[in-house]
Design an enzyme around this catalytic site. Structure first.
Site, PDB file in Angstrom:
ATOM      1  N   HIS A 106      -3.263 -14.387   2.595  1.00  0.00           N
ATOM      2  CA  HIS A 106      -4.086 -13.191   2.758  1.00  0.00           C
ATOM      3  C   HIS A 106      -5.196 -13.420   3.769  1.00  0.00           C
ATOM      4  CE1 HIS A 106      -7.642 -14.567   0.441  1.00  0.00           C
ATOM      5  NE2 HIS A 106      -6.786 -15.098  -0.432  1.00  0.00           N
TER       6      HIS A 106
ATOM      7  N   CYS B  23      -5.143 -19.840  -2.897  1.00  0.00           N
ATOM      8  CA  CYS B  23      -4.333 -19.072  -1.955  1.00  0.00           C
ATOM      9  C   CYS B  23      -4.399 -19.700  -0.566  1.00  0.00           C
ATOM     10  CB  CYS B  23      -4.829 -17.632  -1.871  1.00  0.00           C
ATOM     11  SG  CYS B  23      -4.427 -16.640  -3.329  1.00  0.00           S
TER      12      CYS B  23
END
Length: 173
Positions: free
Chosen positions: A131, A147
């Site tokens: 992301h 992440c």
């Protein structure tokens, strides 16, 4: 979308993503030909499979879902949904402790049972994504909550080239 099998990885001809956590680098491959590279930021707490660890999982994964197509750069996501906000420094000042998930989401799912799929090591249930992140956040340095963070331009490139089903290999160099 077809889920890749471990026996066919890495693909001989199709596109796939390699993320070298030690080097904090992502490579986009077309078969055996390197097409694109960029810096990333993975888990500040290192590598690990355990749910709740804040670590980046290792092994073969695939993109389970692509979220955010057509939205503006810096669109803000919470719970994989666009909040209606677009990130600005004023918004950052208003929410100084928010872990910003921006622009697009490529949601990963593990392919290796007991390693990154199933039980308390399940990458998808851990909500591990590629992301976007605010421009002031470092790249090439492990700083995320598990992440894989990317710059907007790099994320949009991958979003356009790596559809759901694309294999992703995370390794530690």
């Amino acid at each position: 979308m077809r889920t890749p099998t471990l026996a066919e990885l890495p693909p001989q001809n199709g596109g796939w993503i390699e993320i070298n956590i030690k080097q904090q680098q992502l490579c986009w491959w077309q078969g055996r030909t390197l097409q694109y590279t960029c810096s990333v930021s993975t888990g500040e707490k290192g590598v690990g499979q355990q749910e709740g660890s804040g670590q980046t999982p290792l092994g073969w994964h695939y993109i389970r879902a692509s979220i955010g197509g057509g939205l503006a750069d810096n669109a803000v996501f919470r719970g994989r949904r666009w909040t209606g906000e677009v990130f600005t420094s004023a918004l950052a000042a208003k929410f100084p402790h928010r872990d910003w998930i921006l622009t697009r989401i490529l949601w990963l799912c593990g392919l290796e049972r007991g390693v990154n799929r199933g039980g308390d090591v399940d990458t998808q249930r851990r909500f591990i994504y590629l992301h976007g992140t605010p421009p002031d956040q470092p790249m090439g340095v492990a700083a995320s909550h598990g992440c894989i963070r990317l710059r907007n331009d790099d994320l949009v490139y991958l979003f356009e080239h790596a559809p759901p089903g694309t294999p992703v290999w995370l390794h530690n160099g």
